[in-house]
Design a protein around this motif. Structure first.
Motif, PDB file in Angstrom:
ATOM      1  N   VAL A  66       0.877  -1.161   0.000  1.00  0.00           N
ATOM      2  CA  VAL A  66       0.000   0.000   0.000  1.00  0.00           C
ATOM      3  C   VAL A  66       0.918   1.216   0.000  1.00  0.00           C
ATOM      4  CG1 VAL A  66      -1.804   1.259   1.229  1.00  0.00           C
ATOM      5  CG2 VAL A  66      -1.736  -1.252   1.344  1.00  0.00           C
ATOM      6  N   VAL A  67       0.768   2.074  -1.003  1.00  0.00           N
ATOM      7  CA  VAL A  67       1.640   3.238  -1.125  1.00  0.00           C
ATOM      8  C   VAL A  67       0.812   4.507  -0.988  1.00  0.00           C
ATOM      9  CG1 VAL A  67       3.304   4.462  -2.577  1.00  0.00           C
ATOM     10  CG2 VAL A  67       3.221   1.961  -2.617  1.00  0.00           C
ATOM     11  N   ASP A  68       1.253   5.377  -0.086  1.00  0.00           N
ATOM     12  CA  ASP A  68       0.646   6.687   0.122  1.00  0.00           C
ATOM     13  C   ASP A  68       1.360   7.663  -0.803  1.00  0.00           C
ATOM     14  OD1 ASP A  68      -0.247   9.160   0.995  1.00  0.00           O
ATOM     15  OD2 ASP A  68       0.858   9.086   2.877  1.00  0.00           O
ATOM     16  N   CYS A  69       0.599   8.276  -1.687  1.00  0.00           N
ATOM     17  CA  CYS A  69       1.241   9.175  -2.649  1.00  0.00           C
ATOM     18  C   CYS A  69       0.756  10.606  -2.501  1.00  0.00           C
ATOM     19  CB  CYS A  69       0.989   8.678  -4.070  1.00  0.00           C
ATOM     20  SG  CYS A  69      -0.717   8.920  -4.601  1.00  0.00           S
ATOM     21  N   ALA A  70       0.533  11.057  -1.285  1.00  0.00           N
ATOM     22  CA  ALA A  70       0.003  12.401  -1.072  1.00  0.00           C
ATOM     23  C   ALA A  70       0.836  13.478  -1.744  1.00  0.00           C
ATOM     24  CB  ALA A  70      -0.107  12.681   0.431  1.00  0.00           C
ATOM     25  N   HIS A  71       2.137  13.263  -1.868  1.00  0.00           N
ATOM     26  CA  HIS A  71       3.007  14.295  -2.435  1.00  0.00           C
ATOM     27  C   HIS A  71       3.530  13.966  -3.821  1.00  0.00           C
ATOM     28  CE1 HIS A  71       3.057  16.733   1.158  1.00  0.00           C
ATOM     29  NE2 HIS A  71       3.023  15.585   1.821  1.00  0.00           N
ATOM     30  N   ALA A  72       3.156  12.835  -4.384  1.00  0.00           N
ATOM     31  CA  ALA A  72       3.693  12.442  -5.694  1.00  0.00           C
ATOM     32  C   ALA A  72       2.964  13.070  -6.882  1.00  0.00           C
ATOM     33  CB  ALA A  72       3.712  10.923  -5.816  1.00  0.00           C
ATOM     34  N   PRO A  73       1.616  13.048  -6.936  1.00  0.00           N
ATOM     35  CA  PRO A  73       0.954  13.619  -8.114  1.00  0.00           C
ATOM     36  C   PRO A  73       1.286  15.102  -8.282  1.00  0.00           C
ATOM     37  CG  PRO A  73      -0.596  12.321  -6.828  1.00  0.00           C
ATOM     38  CD  PRO A  73       0.653  12.472  -5.999  1.00  0.00           C
ATOM     39  N   GLY A  74       1.785  15.442  -9.432  1.00  0.00           N
ATOM     40  CA  GLY A  74       2.180  16.820  -9.702  1.00  0.00           C
ATOM     41  C   GLY A  74       3.642  17.091  -9.432  1.00  0.00           C
ATOM     42  N   LEU A  78       3.993   9.796 -12.960  1.00  0.00           N
ATOM     43  CA  LEU A  78       3.443   8.583 -12.353  1.00  0.00           C
ATOM     44  C   LEU A  78       2.966   7.628 -13.433  1.00  0.00           C
ATOM     45  CD1 LEU A  78       1.348   9.961  -9.357  1.00  0.00           C
ATOM     46  CD2 LEU A  78       3.554   8.799  -9.294  1.00  0.00           C
ATOM     47  N   HIS A  79       3.449   6.413 -13.374  1.00  0.00           N
ATOM     48  CA  HIS A  79       3.017   5.340 -14.266  1.00  0.00           C
ATOM     49  C   HIS A  79       2.565   4.209 -13.345  1.00  0.00           C
ATOM     50  CE1 HIS A  79       4.792   7.591 -17.535  1.00  0.00           C
ATOM     51  NE2 HIS A  79       5.852   7.745 -16.769  1.00  0.00           N
ATOM     52  N   LEU A  80       1.316   4.284 -12.919  1.00  0.00           N
ATOM     53  CA  LEU A  80       0.818   3.415 -11.861  1.00  0.00           C
ATOM     54  C   LEU A  80       0.912   1.939 -12.211  1.00  0.00           C
ATOM     55  CD1 LEU A  80      -2.219   5.541 -10.679  1.00  0.00           C
ATOM     56  CD2 LEU A  80       0.107   5.490  -9.784  1.00  0.00           C
ATOM     57  N   ASP A  81       0.694   1.583 -13.464  1.00  0.00           N
ATOM     58  CA  ASP A  81       0.794   0.172 -13.850  1.00  0.00           C
ATOM     59  C   ASP A  81       2.192  -0.381 -13.630  1.00  0.00           C
ATOM     60  OD1 ASP A  81      -1.870  -0.086 -14.590  1.00  0.00           O
ATOM     61  OD2 ASP A  81      -1.481   0.511 -16.657  1.00  0.00           O
ATOM     62  N   SER A  82       3.212   0.417 -13.897  1.00  0.00           N
ATOM     63  CA  SER A  82       4.582  -0.096 -13.790  1.00  0.00           C
ATOM     64  C   SER A  82       5.169   0.012 -12.383  1.00  0.00           C
ATOM     65  CB  SER A  82       5.491   0.617 -14.791  1.00  0.00           C
ATOM     66  OG  SER A  82       5.585   1.995 -14.497  1.00  0.00           O
ATOM     67  N   LEU A  83       4.547   0.789 -11.494  1.00  0.00           N
ATOM     68  CA  LEU A  83       5.059   0.879 -10.120  1.00  0.00           C
ATOM     69  C   LEU A  83       4.895  -0.437  -9.372  1.00  0.00           C
ATOM     70  CD1 LEU A  83       4.001   4.404  -8.838  1.00  0.00           C
ATOM     71  CD2 LEU A  83       6.307   3.547  -9.245  1.00  0.00           C
ATOM     72  N   GLY A  84       3.844  -1.169  -9.679  1.00  0.00           N
ATOM     73  CA  GLY A  84       3.665  -2.482  -9.084  1.00  0.00           C
ATOM     74  C   GLY A  84       3.015  -2.516  -7.723  1.00  0.00           C
ATOM     75  N   ALA A  85       2.558  -1.382  -7.210  1.00  0.00           N
ATOM     76  CA  ALA A  85       1.885  -1.384  -5.902  1.00  0.00           C
ATOM     77  C   ALA A  85       0.537  -2.081  -6.028  1.00  0.00           C
ATOM     78  CB  ALA A  85       1.679   0.044  -5.406  1.00  0.00           C
ATOM     79  N   ASP A  86       0.169  -2.829  -4.995  1.00  0.00           N
ATOM     80  CA  ASP A  86      -1.172  -3.413  -4.992  1.00  0.00           C
ATOM     81  C   ASP A  86      -2.210  -2.312  -4.862  1.00  0.00           C
ATOM     82  OD1 ASP A  86      -0.852  -6.416  -5.042  1.00  0.00           O
ATOM     83  OD2 ASP A  86       0.534  -5.856  -3.429  1.00  0.00           O
ATOM     84  N   PHE A  87      -1.940  -1.354  -3.980  1.00  0.00           N
ATOM     85  CA  PHE A  87      -2.831  -0.228  -3.769  1.00  0.00           C
ATOM     86  C   PHE A  87      -1.986   1.042  -3.704  1.00  0.00           C
ATOM     87  CE2 PHE A  87      -4.560  -3.978  -1.667  1.00  0.00           C
ATOM     88  CZ  PHE A  87      -5.718  -4.143  -2.412  1.00  0.00           C
ATOM     89  N   TYR A  88      -2.399   2.049  -4.445  1.00  0.00           N
ATOM     90  CA  TYR A  88      -1.677   3.317  -4.511  1.00  0.00           C
ATOM     91  C   TYR A  88      -2.739   4.396  -4.361  1.00  0.00           C
ATOM     92  CZ  TYR A  88       1.880   6.596  -6.246  1.00  0.00           C
ATOM     93  OH  TYR A  88       2.800   7.615  -6.368  1.00  0.00           O
ATOM     94  N   THR A  89      -2.634   5.192  -3.310  1.00  0.00           N
ATOM     95  CA  THR A  89      -3.714   6.128  -3.025  1.00  0.00           C
ATOM     96  C   THR A  89      -3.187   7.457  -2.492  1.00  0.00           C
ATOM     97  OG1 THR A  89      -5.802   6.399  -1.839  1.00  0.00           O
ATOM     98  CG2 THR A  89      -4.043   5.239  -0.676  1.00  0.00           C
ATOM     99  N   GLY A  90      -3.956   8.474  -2.717  1.00  0.00           N
ATOM    100  CA  GLY A  90      -3.573   9.771  -2.189  1.00  0.00           C
ATOM    101  C   GLY A  90      -4.571  10.844  -2.524  1.00  0.00           C
ATOM    102  N   ASN A  91      -4.299  12.005  -1.993  1.00  0.00           N
ATOM    103  CA  ASN A  91      -5.147  13.154  -2.273  1.00  0.00           C
ATOM    104  C   ASN A  91      -4.568  13.917  -3.454  1.00  0.00           C
ATOM    105  OD1 ASN A  91      -3.186  15.177  -1.345  1.00  0.00           O
ATOM    106  ND2 ASN A  91      -3.494  14.195   0.619  1.00  0.00           N
TER     107      ASN A  91
END
Length: 148
Positions: A66-74, A78-91
């Motif tokens: 489970v990856v918290d990406c609160a600061h990643a978008p922007g 981000l290439h969510l398919d290739s990151l491999g996280a089961d769950f990737y979420t954030g605001n």
């Protein structure tokens, strides 16, 4: 008493290279580890963790991520398919300047069945389902302000 969980501060891992971080991080993983939760980018120091490497190693060991990406978008591509996280979420209100309350959840197709909606609402078991049962079950969660 047996420990039910483990949390450590990043000062206990080697941040000098991606490889050293992954190796020192993995020293804290045990046969009892079932889920790894980590940030993609930390809030206080803007440290960018090697999420892709951690997720690959976790998947090989049968551990969910489970990856918290609160600061990643922007901030980073981000290439969510290739990151491999089961769950990737954030605001999305921080660096994408979206309204507060705007956020997202990405779940790998293989992991989507692990989630059940807390609120059963519109399109759940719909007469006209969309192309994704996962989206049908999780997209709309009751009456709420949807402007965000």
């Amino acid at each position: 008493a047996a420990r039910q969980g483990f949390h450590y501060h990043t000062s206990t891992v080697d941040l000098s290279s991606r490889e050293k971080f992954v190796d020192s991080f993995w020293q804290h993983v045990t046969p009892r580890t079932r889920v790894i939760f980590l940030s993609h980018i930390t809030s206080a120091t803007a440290t960018l963790f090697p999420v892709q490497e951690i997720c690959a190693r976790a998947r090989a060991a049968g551990i969910l991520t489970v990856v918290d990406c609160a600061h990643a978008p922007g901030q980073i591509p981000l290439h969510l398919d290739s990151l491999g996280a089961d769950f990737y979420t954030g605001n999305l209100h921080k660096w994408l300047c979206a309204p507060k309350g705007a956020g997202f959840l990405f779940a790998r197709p293989e992991s989507q069945g692990l989630l059940e909606p807390l609120i059963v609402s519109w399109r759940y078991e719909s007469d006209a389902p969309g192309p994704s049962q996962f989206v049908d079950h999780h997209e709309w969660q009751g009456t709420r302000e949807i402007c965000a």
